[in-house]
Write a protein that holds these residues in place. Structure first.
Motif, PDB file in Angstrom:
ATOM      1  N   SER A 130      88.232  16.205 153.069  1.00 59.33           N
ATOM      2  CA  SER A 130      88.497  17.617 153.363  1.00 59.33           C
ATOM      3  C   SER A 130      87.891  17.930 154.718  1.00 59.33           C
ATOM      4  CB  SER A 130      87.876  18.531 152.303  1.00 59.33           C
ATOM      5  OG  SER A 130      88.500  18.355 151.073  1.00 59.33           O
ATOM      6  N   TYR A 131      88.684  18.585 155.556  1.00 60.03           N
ATOM      7  CA  TYR A 131      88.234  18.927 156.898  1.00 60.03           C
ATOM      8  C   TYR A 131      89.044  20.116 157.379  1.00 60.03           C
ATOM      9  CZ  TYR A 131      86.351  18.005 161.560  1.00 60.03           C
ATOM     10  OH  TYR A 131      85.686  18.107 162.743  1.00 60.03           O
ATOM     11  N   TRP A 132      88.432  21.080 158.058  1.00 59.62           N
ATOM     12  CA  TRP A 132      89.079  22.297 158.537  1.00 59.62           C
ATOM     13  C   TRP A 132      89.703  23.098 157.393  1.00 59.62           C
ATOM     14  CZ3 TRP A 132      92.026  19.031 162.544  1.00 59.62           C
ATOM     15  CH2 TRP A 132      91.236  18.778 163.643  1.00 59.62           C
ATOM     16  N   ASP A 133      89.077  23.116 156.234  1.00 57.57           N
ATOM     17  CA  ASP A 133      89.593  23.831 155.056  1.00 57.57           C
ATOM     18  C   ASP A 133      90.929  23.275 154.557  1.00 57.57           C
ATOM     19  OD1 ASP A 133      87.688  25.545 154.189  1.00 57.57           O
ATOM     20  OD2 ASP A 133      88.489  27.316 155.188  1.00 57.57           O
ATOM     21  N   LEU A 134      91.227  22.027 154.887  1.00 59.57           N
ATOM     22  CA  LEU A 134      92.440  21.355 154.434  1.00 59.57           C
ATOM     23  C   LEU A 134      92.052  20.050 153.742  1.00 59.57           C
ATOM     24  CD1 LEU A 134      94.595  21.777 157.670  1.00 59.57           C
ATOM     25  CD2 LEU A 134      94.863  23.048 155.528  1.00 59.57           C
ATOM     26  N   ASP A 135      92.897  19.598 152.819  1.00 53.65           N
ATOM     27  CA  ASP A 135      92.707  18.312 152.149  1.00 53.65           C
ATOM     28  C   ASP A 135      93.653  17.297 152.786  1.00 53.65           C
ATOM     29  OD1 ASP A 135      90.813  19.395 150.359  1.00 53.65           O
ATOM     30  OD2 ASP A 135      92.431  20.134 149.084  1.00 53.65           O
ATOM     31  N   TRP A 136      93.107  16.181 153.226  1.00 57.03           N
ATOM     32  CA  TRP A 136      93.849  15.129 153.917  1.00 57.03           C
ATOM     33  C   TRP A 136      93.821  13.869 153.059  1.00 57.03           C
ATOM     34  CZ3 TRP A 136      95.542  16.383 158.944  1.00 57.03           C
ATOM     35  CH2 TRP A 136      95.024  17.564 159.469  1.00 57.03           C
ATOM     36  N   ALA A 137      94.946  13.144 152.999  1.00 53.53           N
ATOM     37  CA  ALA A 137      94.985  11.907 152.217  1.00 53.53           C
ATOM     38  C   ALA A 137      95.944  10.903 152.844  1.00 53.53           C
ATOM     39  CB  ALA A 137      95.411  12.193 150.779  1.00 53.53           C
ATOM     40  N   ALA A 138      95.605   9.645 152.662  1.00 59.63           N
ATOM     41  CA  ALA A 138      96.483   8.527 153.032  1.00 59.63           C
ATOM     42  C   ALA A 138      96.512   7.606 151.819  1.00 59.63           C
ATOM     43  CB  ALA A 138      95.949   7.800 154.255  1.00 59.63           C
ATOM     44  N   ASN A 139      97.705   7.404 151.252  1.00 64.90           N
ATOM     45  CA  ASN A 139      97.856   6.604 150.033  1.00 64.90           C
ATOM     46  C   ASN A 139      98.962   5.575 150.196  1.00 64.90           C
ATOM     47  OD1 ASN A 139      96.169   7.941 147.794  1.00 64.90           O
ATOM     48  ND2 ASN A 139      97.174   9.661 148.801  1.00 64.90           N
ATOM     49  N   VAL A 140      98.743   4.405 149.658  1.00 60.77           N
ATOM     50  CA  VAL A 140      99.815   3.431 149.484  1.00 60.77           C
ATOM     51  C   VAL A 140     100.292   3.603 148.054  1.00 60.77           C
ATOM     52  CG1 VAL A 140     100.428   0.995 149.390  1.00 60.77           C
ATOM     53  CG2 VAL A 140      98.894   1.830 151.182  1.00 60.77           C
ATOM     54  N   VAL A 141     101.585   3.888 147.884  1.00 59.71           N
ATOM     55  CA  VAL A 141     102.155   4.108 146.552  1.00 59.71           C
ATOM     56  C   VAL A 141     103.259   3.089 146.310  1.00 59.71           C
ATOM     57  CG1 VAL A 141     101.599   6.568 146.580  1.00 59.71           C
ATOM     58  CG2 VAL A 141     103.840   5.814 147.357  1.00 59.71           C
ATOM     59  N   GLY A 142     103.461   2.732 145.042  1.00 48.86           N
ATOM     60  CA  GLY A 142     104.500   1.773 144.709  1.00 48.86           C
ATOM     61  C   GLY A 142     104.760   1.721 143.218  1.00 48.86           C
ATOM     62  N   THR A 143     105.686   0.849 142.846  1.00 45.35           N
ATOM     63  CA  THR A 143     106.056   0.626 141.446  1.00 45.35           C
ATOM     64  C   THR A 143     106.270  -0.871 141.231  1.00 45.35           C
ATOM     65  OG1 THR A 143     108.459   0.685 141.685  1.00 45.35           O
ATOM     66  CG2 THR A 143     107.341   2.812 141.479  1.00 45.35           C
ATOM     67  N   ASP A 144     106.477  -1.237 139.974  1.00 47.69           N
ATOM     68  CA  ASP A 144     106.839  -2.625 139.686  1.00 47.69           C
ATOM     69  C   ASP A 144     108.357  -2.790 139.548  1.00 47.69           C
ATOM     70  OD1 ASP A 144     107.253  -1.438 137.203  1.00 47.69           O
ATOM     71  OD2 ASP A 144     106.318  -3.054 136.075  1.00 47.69           O
ATOM     72  N   PRO A 159     106.481  -0.635 148.280  1.00 47.76           N
ATOM     73  CA  PRO A 159     105.253   0.124 148.532  1.00 47.76           C
ATOM     74  C   PRO A 159     105.328   0.794 149.904  1.00 47.76           C
ATOM     75  CG  PRO A 159     104.734  -2.047 147.678  1.00 47.76           C
ATOM     76  CD  PRO A 159     106.211  -2.033 147.964  1.00 47.76           C
ATOM     77  N   MET A 160     104.819   2.033 149.957  1.00 48.81           N
ATOM     78  CA  MET A 160     104.884   2.762 151.222  1.00 48.81           C
ATOM     79  C   MET A 160     103.623   3.580 151.428  1.00 48.81           C
ATOM     80  SD  MET A 160     107.600   5.816 150.316  1.00 48.81           S
ATOM     81  CE  MET A 160     108.788   4.735 149.582  1.00 48.81           C
ATOM     82  N   LEU A 161     103.359   3.916 152.663  1.00 49.74           N
ATOM     83  CA  LEU A 161     102.227   4.749 153.033  1.00 49.74           C
ATOM     84  C   LEU A 161     102.674   6.205 152.997  1.00 49.74           C
ATOM     85  CD1 LEU A 161      99.330   5.066 154.130  1.00 49.74           C
ATOM     86  CD2 LEU A 161     100.327   4.875 156.442  1.00 49.74           C
ATOM     87  N   VAL A 162     101.917   7.042 152.296  1.00 52.72           N
ATOM     88  CA  VAL A 162     102.203   8.466 152.211  1.00 52.72           C
ATOM     89  C   VAL A 162     101.002   9.214 152.784  1.00 52.72           C
ATOM     90  CG1 VAL A 162     102.666  10.426 150.695  1.00 52.72           C
ATOM     91  CG2 VAL A 162     103.654   8.177 150.174  1.00 52.72           C
ATOM     92  N   LEU A 163     101.232   9.997 153.823  1.00 50.96           N
ATOM     93  CA  LEU A 163     100.196  10.823 154.435  1.00 50.96           C
ATOM     94  C   LEU A 163     100.424  12.257 153.999  1.00 50.96           C
ATOM     95  CD1 LEU A 163     100.424   9.320 158.025  1.00 50.96           C
ATOM     96  CD2 LEU A 163      98.837   8.679 156.207  1.00 50.96           C
ATOM     97  N   SER A 164      99.356  12.962 153.632  1.00 53.85           N
ATOM     98  CA  SER A 164      99.535  14.343 153.183  1.00 53.85           C
ATOM     99  C   SER A 164      98.415  15.233 153.694  1.00 53.85           C
ATOM    100  CB  SER A 164      99.604  14.417 151.664  1.00 53.85           C
ATOM    101  OG  SER A 164      98.404  14.014 151.082  1.00 53.85           O
ATOM    102  N   VAL A 165      98.770  16.500 153.874  1.00 56.26           N
ATOM    103  CA  VAL A 165      97.827  17.568 154.212  1.00 56.26           C
ATOM    104  C   VAL A 165      98.163  18.709 153.270  1.00 56.26           C
ATOM    105  CG1 VAL A 165      97.018  19.150 155.987  1.00 56.26           C
ATOM    106  CG2 VAL A 165      97.803  16.867 156.628  1.00 56.26           C
ATOM    107  N   SER A 166      97.139  19.240 152.583  1.00 55.11           N
ATOM    108  CA  SER A 166      97.396  20.335 151.646  1.00 55.11           C
ATOM    109  C   SER A 166      96.300  21.383 151.719  1.00 55.11           C
ATOM    110  CB  SER A 166      97.529  19.787 150.218  1.00 55.11           C
ATOM    111  OG  SER A 166      96.340  19.174 149.815  1.00 55.11           O
ATOM    112  N   LYS A 167      96.627  22.550 151.188  1.00 50.42           N
ATOM    113  CA  LYS A 167      95.696  23.670 151.148  1.00 50.42           C
ATOM    114  C   LYS A 167      95.851  24.349 149.799  1.00 50.42           C
ATOM    115  CE  LYS A 167      93.184  27.181 152.665  1.00 50.42           C
ATOM    116  NZ  LYS A 167      91.766  27.047 152.844  1.00 50.42           N
TER     117      LYS A 167
END
Length: 169
Positions: A130-144, A159-167
């Motif tokens: 969390s930075y600047w009152d925002l939540d930041w994430a970087a995730n590798v997501v996938g399935t079988d 599998p792919m990289l998902v970047l997100s910013v949320s409030k």
């Protein structure tokens, strides 16, 4: 209670609008519970009945969250659906965490998955802060799932990289 929206690009739809409500609280010093209801709407779905609802419950014990969700008539009228998950978040540095997720999807209708199976596994591993009152994430997501069984474009399953910013308000 709340709502969430995102753009989508399938079946002629342009937007997914989720509405949810529930209750969350502590049962003991070590056990938290979250129970609720979600309604997923696709207002411009091009004629297919994609809308559905589900009930969910989560139990968090010593930092591990176990979850279950159930829909009596899942996405695009595909029948009963269950979802079982486990999540863990480990704070490895000040204001940073390693986030792990494992989920198991099971369908009543075996024809929902093109390979004749009635279940699959999803996963993610990531880092959040969390930075600047925002939540930041970087995730590798996938399935079988096997991408050749489902889509001509393997990028949707690989599998792919998902970047997100949320409030959250």
């Amino acid at each position: 209670a709340g709502t969430w929206a995102s753009n989508v690009n399938f079946s002629g739809g342009a937007i997914e609008l989720d509405t949810y409500g529930g209750w969350a609280g502590s049962l003991t010093d070590n056990i938290d519970v979250d129970l609720g209801f979600l309604y997923y709407a696709y207002p411009r779905d091009g004629g297919d009945d994609l809308d559905y609802y589900e009930f969910y419950g989560n139990l968090t014990w010593v930092g591990i969250t176990f979850g279950v969700a159930y829909s009596p008539d899942y996405f695009a009228e595909t029948g009963k659906f269950g979802y079982f998950s486990a999540d863990y978040s480990w704070g490895f540095a000040e204001n940073f965490s390693l986030d792990l997720h494992l989920g198991y999807n099971v369908f009543e209708d075996e024809e929902f998955l093109s390979d004749g199976e009635d279940s699959y596994i999803d996963y993610s591993i990531g880092v959040s802060t969390s930075y600047w009152d925002l939540d930041w994430a970087a995730n590798v997501v996938g399935t079988d799932l096997d991408d050749e069984e489902y889509f001509d474009d393997g990028d949707l399953i690989d599998p792919m990289l998902v970047l997100s910013v949320s409030k959250s308000l």
